[in-house]
Design an enzyme around this catalytic site. Structure first.
Site, PDB file in Angstrom:
ATOM      1  N   ALA A   1       1.219  -7.348  -6.768  1.00  0.00           N
ATOM      2  CA  ALA A   1       0.328  -8.069  -7.688  1.00  0.00           C
ATOM      3  C   ALA A   1       1.109  -9.086  -8.513  1.00  0.00           C
ATOM      4  O   ALA A   1       2.303  -8.918  -8.773  1.00  0.00           O
ATOM      5  CB  ALA A   1      -0.384  -7.088  -8.607  1.00  0.00           C
TER       6      ALA A   1
ATOM      7  N   SER B   1      -2.055  -9.208  -2.298  1.00  0.00           N
ATOM      8  CA  SER B   1      -2.725  -8.226  -3.143  1.00  0.00           C
ATOM      9  C   SER B   1      -4.073  -8.742  -3.612  1.00  0.00           C
ATOM     10  O   SER B   1      -4.244  -9.940  -3.867  1.00  0.00           O
ATOM     11  CB  SER B   1      -1.847  -7.907  -4.354  1.00  0.00           C
TER      12      SER B   1
ATOM     13  N   TYR C   1      -8.565  -3.031  -2.181  1.00  0.00           N
ATOM     14  CA  TYR C   1      -8.882  -1.866  -3.000  1.00  0.00           C
ATOM     15  C   TYR C   1     -10.383  -1.651  -2.911  1.00  0.00           C
ATOM     16  O   TYR C   1     -11.154  -2.617  -2.867  1.00  0.00           O
ATOM     17  CB  TYR C   1      -8.502  -2.089  -4.463  1.00  0.00           C
TER      18      TYR C   1
ATOM     19  N   THR D   1      -5.680   0.178   0.732  1.00  0.00           N
ATOM     20  CA  THR D   1      -4.812   1.094  -0.003  1.00  0.00           C
ATOM     21  C   THR D   1      -5.607   2.360  -0.291  1.00  0.00           C
ATOM     22  O   THR D   1      -6.539   2.346  -1.084  1.00  0.00           O
ATOM     23  CB  THR D   1      -4.318   0.450  -1.316  1.00  0.00           C
TER      24      THR D   1
ATOM     25  N   HIS E   1       3.492   4.169  -2.683  1.00  0.00           N
ATOM     26  CA  HIS E   1       3.448   3.366  -3.904  1.00  0.00           C
ATOM     27  C   HIS E   1       2.366   3.842  -4.862  1.00  0.00           C
ATOM     28  O   HIS E   1       2.430   3.599  -6.059  1.00  0.00           O
ATOM     29  CB  HIS E   1       3.230   1.890  -3.556  1.00  0.00           C
TER      30      HIS E   1
ATOM     31  N   GLY F   1      11.076   0.974  -0.627  1.00  0.00           N
ATOM     32  CA  GLY F   1      12.497   1.234  -0.679  1.00  0.00           C
ATOM     33  C   GLY F   1      13.353   0.351   0.200  1.00  0.00           C
ATOM     34  O   GLY F   1      14.579   0.487   0.205  1.00  0.00           O
TER      35      GLY F   1
END
Length: 795
Positions: A85, A112, A135, A161, A252, A285
């Site tokens: 975001a 995003s 979302y 997500t 996440h 990561g």
């Protein structure tokens, strides 16, 4: 960014330090803190840091190909830019600058929903694939409008997500009391009621999100759909069943749990479960090129790179993002060179040498005998052995043995009345006489019965002659491999043609469990092509092929039973056969034609696909089990496709067979050969009595169904012209529990059609087999079945 800066910032860690120096502390904490919290981020970083790759020397590789294909698009690197975001926090151009850099690098950008720039501006700047991270808001219309807007702008995929409703606690932001600076806002949510920058949490997202949302999103948009947030094999399995086009392993949205798994830790179990059915990406990561290679080695198809991109953006805008991607690409190429890895597809678990917490496979191999001395554990064995599919035949046999007085419509076995023990020996002698007449020595005659014999088979010439006379198939003997029944032929064909997870095996669904079982043993997940009410349609296969290619996979073969199929009894019309062959040529796929019921069915036979095949698109799988001698277990494969750099595909199948069964029983081949010789090579003449019997049995079955089932019961069935099987559609759930009740209380056994659907279906249908029963048994069984069905239907 000055020339000096460019020299000094050589790693992604350098760019992280540079970004921290340029950003306000609270902004840095917001960008760096991790959507899932500090523990989640630390676990991901630690997993990569503790992973070691094995160097390899003298690989002889002059170049290393970093390209991958995902959802039908080729990426220059096995990585994309992760959804983050508010890129505008790092640089005023925000996602527009990121899109330009990603496009120049040949990698995709996942945008995003809370991007700081509009979808339209981002898409206009992009020269590579752009996906939308979705979302699911409480107001579904908001989600739908965002998806439609992104699609109009040219976005190519959706990434849902799935763990967003339960976000981790962002401790840094809580301590800082962080609020987005003025001018930084979710540019695509204006006027939605969700445009207050800090409302993208529990208050905004649908807290009741469940798997049916996949079907809803499919109804909203035709774009490929990936789910992001999967952290284990069970959810991966559910995702596949729901029909997703890809999986993103991500934590996440990770819950603040003690011991929350790192993405790299759970990647192997997820990729093993998916087994190439769809792309698997890892997000979380990734900081270096060696991290990318580690993820590929553990089964991932690509990774998504997140925070380093924002670090580059904060330091030098578009140039900074480009430099970050260059650094990771250079590190990846170097890691591939040092490990002797030619391409992303060549990365394997053998590259990874875990020091401790990241085992390969997911758990260390336990002792063969548990501490309690209770024998092997199921988890120690191949995962296919826990699949209910492999229990299908055992379950039906158990039911049949448990209720011996029941009439069983379950077995697809030939009728016993055609076989005479005394005829076996004359057939063997007839074959030996044939060999002797052809000049065989006494030693060769002895070897023909007692020795292993050639792997490809010793009666290929007789089979080729029989096929020419019965079926009009003019194939050379060297294109034939004699197998242990058609089941082995399926196993050999799937093993040869499905080279890796990127290859797709398509099957007409419902389909014979033998092909899905063979695929499962080989870790191949078949792609079903659902048949319509009136049977198979080429348009459905064409759509399935296109969908597989859109997922970045290579459709290789399509399995079908064109004549009196098992389980439905349907027969493919001639015009569809021709259309299918044209489709196979156009789409560059092979057809696995399995047709064991042709010669035992009455009436005129349509030509086989292989008989119509002029472009070597058909691998024909045949068997003498239904026509001549079930116990001999003699089948064959016709594989006349040339292999570049070799001979025929049949030669490659023989190589595999040499490591599976070595050869097909010489004694069994001798009996079948003698039977063929007795009829001048015409197996159809030997099967004539059987065809008449089974045809009469099918007519008796259909007559009894019409007499026993009234229209008001709502039960319907098809009317095959031959073969062993037909299908009933019933207004109740026909599962294992219903079958047990039917056998126990009503004395009739049948097969649930759900067994024949690779990915679910057929819950209201049953298969009936007429092959093993007398006419009186069929009549009695139909009456019992009618009583059972009436008891299941509420009055």
């Amino acid at each position: 960014m000055s020339r000096t800066d460019a020299v000094e910032l050589l790693t992604t860690a350098d760019y992280a330090a540079g970004a921290r120096a340029r950003l306000e502390p609270a902004v840095w904490d917001f960008l760096e803190g991790g959507a899932g919290g500090e523990r989640t981020l630390a676990a991901n970083l630690r997993a990569f840091e503790e992973t070691r790759l094995r160097p390899r020397v003298l690989s002889g590789l002059a170049r290393h190909d970093t390209e991958v294909t995902v959802l039908g698009r080729t990426w220059a690197l096995p990585l994309g830019v992760a959804p983050l975001a508010y890129h505008t926090l790092a640089h005023p151009e925000g996602e527009v600058a990121t899109a330009r850099a990603a496009g120049a690098a040949g990698v995709p950008l996942v945008v995003s929903t809370f991007a700081g720039r509009t979808f339209e501006d981002i898409a206009a700047a992009a020269t590579g694939p752009v996906w939308l991270q979705v979302y699911c808001f409480r107001d579904r219309d908001t989600t739908r409008r965002l998806i439609e807007r992104a699609a109009r702008a040219g976005f190519e995929a959706l990434v849902l997500t799935v763990d967003a409703p339960r976000l981790g606690r962002r401790l840094r932001d809580l301590r800082n009391g962080f609020r987005l600076p003025p001018g930084v806002e979710p540019a695509n949510l204006t006027g939605t009621g969700y445009d207050s920058p800090m409302r993208h949490a529990l208050a905004a997202f649908d807290p009741e999100l469940a798997w049916p949302v996949i079907e809803w999103l499919r109804s909203v948009s035709p774009l490929p759909l990936l789910v992001k947030g999967v952290l284990g094999a069970p959810d991966a399995r559910r995702a596949l069943a729901a029909g997703v086009d890809g999986i993103v392993v991500s934590n996440h949205g990770g819950r603040q749990l003690d011991g929350v798994p790192a993405t790299l830790e759970v990647l192997p179990e997820i990729t093993a479960e998916v087994a190439g059915a769809c792309p698997v990406l890892l997000d979380g990561g990734v900081r270096r090129g060696v991290d990318v290679l580690a993820a590929l080695a553990l089964g991932g198809d690509a990774v998504l790179l997140g925070r380093p991109v924002l670090h580059g953006l904060a330091v030098a805008g578009e140039r900074g993002v480009s430099r970050i991607l260059d650094i990771v690409a250079d590190e990846l190429t170097e890691a591939m060179a040092l490990t002797g890895t030619a391409s992303p597809a060549a990365a394997s678990p053998e590259l990874v040498r875990p020091p401790g917490p990241i085992p390969i496979p997911v758990t260390p191999p336990p002792a063969l005998r548990p501490p309690d001395g209770g024998g092997l554990r199921m988890e120690d064995l191949h995962s296919s052995l826990a699949d209910p599919l492999l229990d299908t035949m055992n379950f039906l046999n158990e039911i049949t043995q448990r209720y011996p007085e029941a009439v069983s419509f379950a077995p697809g076995r030939p009728y016993d009345g055609f076989f005479d023990n005394e005829t076996i020996f004359p057939h063997i002698h007839r074959y030996l006489d044939h060999l002797e007449t052809s000049g065989a020595t006494r030693e060769q005659l002895r070897a023909a019965l007692y020795q292993y014999g050639p792997t490809s088979g010793q009666i290929r010439d007789l089979i080729a002659d029989s096929l020419r006379k019965d079926e009009g198939m003019d194939v050379p003997p060297e294109s034939i491999v004699v197998t242990v029944g058609a089941q082995e032929a399926m196993l050999l064909a799937v093993r040869a043609l499905i080279a890796g997870p990127q290859d797709a095996l398509l099957v007409s669904s419902p389909c014979y469990v033998g092909i899905t079982g063979a695929a499962r043993l080989l870790d191949v997940v078949p792609t079903p092509v659902e048949e319509a009410e009136d049977g198979f349609r080429c348009a459905d296969l064409a759509a399935a092929v296109a969908a597989e290619r859109a997922r970045g996979r290579r459709p290789r073969a399509f399995y079908v039973v064109p004549d009196h199929s098992n389980p439905t009894g349907a027969t493919m019309p001639l015009h569809t056969r021709r259309e299918l062959l044209d489709l196979a040529e156009r789409e560059d796929i092979l057809i696995l034609e399995d047709s064991p019921y042709r010669l035992v069915s009455p009436g005129e036979r349509l030509p086989t696909l292989k008989a119509l095949d002029r472009r070597r698109r058909v691998v024909h799988l045949g068997s003498f089990s239904k026509t001549l001698f079930p116990g001999a277990r003699v089948g064959f494969a016709i594989a006349d496709q040339p292999v570049r750099g070799g001979g025929l595909l049949a030669d490659e199948l023989a190589k595999i067979k040499s490591m599976v069964t070595v050869n097909t029983s010489s004694l069994s081949q001798a009996v079948v050969a003698g039977m063929l010789l007795s009829a001048g090579g015409r197996a159809a003449d030997l099967a004539g009595e059987a065809a008449a019997h089974y045809g009469a049995s099918m007519r008796v079955m259909l007559k009894c169904l019409r007499e026993c089932f009234s229209d008001e019961l709502g039960i319907r069935w098809n009317e095959p012209s031959g073969g062993f099987f037909l299908t009933l559609r019933v207004p109740f759930v026909a599962d294992a529990a219903a079958l047990k009740r039917s056998a126990e209380e009503f004395g009739v056994i049948w097969t649930p059609m759900s067994y024949f659907y690779p990915q679910g279906g057929g819950t209201h249908s049953i298969r009936l087999s007429i092959s093993y029963l007398t006419h009186d048994q069929i009549a009695e069984g139909a009456a019992r079945l009618a009583r059972f069905a009436k008891a299941q239907i509420p009055t």
